[in-house]
Design a protein around this motif. Structure first.
Motif, PDB file in Angstrom:
ATOM      1  N   THR A 281      38.242  32.036  47.732  1.00  0.00           N
ATOM      2  CA  THR A 281      38.288  33.385  48.312  1.00  0.00           C
ATOM      3  C   THR A 281      39.325  34.243  47.602  1.00  0.00           C
ATOM      4  OG1 THR A 281      37.723  32.386  50.426  1.00  0.00           O
ATOM      5  CG2 THR A 281      38.587  34.637  50.489  1.00  0.00           C
ATOM      6  N   HIS A 282      38.905  35.413  47.148  1.00  0.00           N
ATOM      7  CA  HIS A 282      39.815  36.379  46.517  1.00  0.00           C
ATOM      8  C   HIS A 282      39.762  37.662  47.342  1.00  0.00           C
ATOM      9  CE1 HIS A 282      39.795  33.848  42.909  1.00  0.00           C
ATOM     10  NE2 HIS A 282      38.476  33.811  43.007  1.00  0.00           N
ATOM     11  N   ILE A 283      40.800  37.944  48.121  1.00  0.00           N
ATOM     12  CA  ILE A 283      40.764  39.210  48.878  1.00  0.00           C
ATOM     13  C   ILE A 283      41.033  40.388  47.946  1.00  0.00           C
ATOM     14  CG2 ILE A 283      41.403  38.285  51.139  1.00  0.00           C
ATOM     15  CD1 ILE A 283      44.267  39.707  50.373  1.00  0.00           C
ATOM     16  N   ASP A 284      40.525  41.545  48.331  1.00  0.00           N
ATOM     17  CA  ASP A 284      40.854  42.780  47.614  1.00  0.00           C
ATOM     18  C   ASP A 284      42.273  43.204  47.997  1.00  0.00           C
ATOM     19  OD1 ASP A 284      40.131  45.419  46.226  1.00  0.00           O
ATOM     20  OD2 ASP A 284      40.823  46.048  48.199  1.00  0.00           O
ATOM     21  N   PHE A 285      43.042  43.660  47.005  1.00  0.00           N
ATOM     22  CA  PHE A 285      44.419  44.087  47.287  1.00  0.00           C
ATOM     23  C   PHE A 285      44.718  45.399  46.543  1.00  0.00           C
ATOM     24  CE2 PHE A 285      49.129  42.803  47.555  1.00  0.00           C
ATOM     25  CZ  PHE A 285      49.174  42.877  48.928  1.00  0.00           C
TER      26      PHE A 285
END
Ligand code: HPA
Length: 249
Positions: free
Chosen positions: A125-129
């Motif tokens: 999982t790569h969250i948007d930042f």
């Protein structure tokens, strides 16, 4: 339904004006939060308060259990966090006792548990930042500052250093070249962990000293404490005004 939490940093171990209803001790899969969560109300709005450095103030920035703190807030139903942080000022406007609502962040910290997405994953999982801080909370804080006639900076880049030591002149020069306006020690991974759990997050940064090399000589704790004392009343005014307007929307 929204639920607001305030994370108090150095100089804000307790929230003035908070009518305390109860305290909640929580254990989390990540260990113990910094302190008991204080459940109360300000201006008739339910608010949860957490002392980031513990109560009493004994946990240094690199030892804070950011995962437990944020996980516990999520468990208590928190949807929005205002984090209060004491910082050093790097760029010209960031004079001691000035308040800024940062809009960007650069992480120079290391060796901190910085994500919930490590084990037992169904998928990587790569969250948007892109926008680390919540725009709506920042707008409300800006409006509250206007209402209170507080001259604040409504943008700014926060650089998160590892601490607990302060920086060298060369480190601050590098941060300035990178675009940092402010330097603190606790903004990360706190902001990212909140985002991972889908909690809106914004910071009120109170400048308590010029960062290393930005004024003559060394930085003293007496100077920091003096500015904390002077500036914290405005932070409380801003927070209280923010709460009054936020609860009605
Ligand atoms: N550097 C890092 N963190 C800080 C400072 C500083 O100069 N002042 C307050 N927190």
């Amino acid at each position: 339904m929204t639920k607001l939490a305030i994370i108090g940093g150095t100089g804000l171990g307790q929230m003035k004006g908070l009518k305390i209803i109860s305290t909640k001790s929580l254990d989390t899969p990540f260990g113990q939060p910094s302190a008991d969560y204080v459940l109360g109300s300000i201006k008739n709005l339910e608010v949860i308060f957490l002392a980031r450095h513990g109560n009493p103030h004994t946990i240094p920035p690199h030892k804070i259990n950011y995962q437990a703190n944020i996980w516990g807030l999520k468990k208590l139903g928190v949807t929005d966090i205002i984090a209060v942080a004491a910082v050093g000022g790097i760029t010209q406007a960031m004079t001691p006792t000035h308040i800024a609502i940062p809009d960007q962040i650069i992480d120079y910290s290391y060796a901190r548990e910085h994500t919930f997405f490590t084990n037992d994953l169904d998928a990587v999982t790569h969250i948007d930042f892109t926008y680390p801080y919540n725009q709506s909370l920042r707008d409300h804080l800006t409006q509250a500052a206007k209402k209170e006639n507080l001259l604040i900076s409504t943008t700014g880049t926060y650089g998160c250093s590892q601490g607990p030591r302060l920086e060298s002149i060369a480190e601050i020069k590098r941060m300035e070249q990178d675009g940092c306006d402010l330097v603190g020690m606790t903004g990360m991974p706190e902001a990212a962990l909140a985002k991972e759990l889908d909690i809106n997050y914004a910071t009120i940064a109170l400048v308590v000293n010029w960062a290393a090399g930005k004024s003559a000589g060394e930085i003293s704790m007496a100077e920091i404490e003096g500015h904390l004392k002077k500036g914290m009343d405005n932070v409380i005014t801003l927070l209280t005004s923010f709460i009054s307007s936020w609860k009605s929307c």
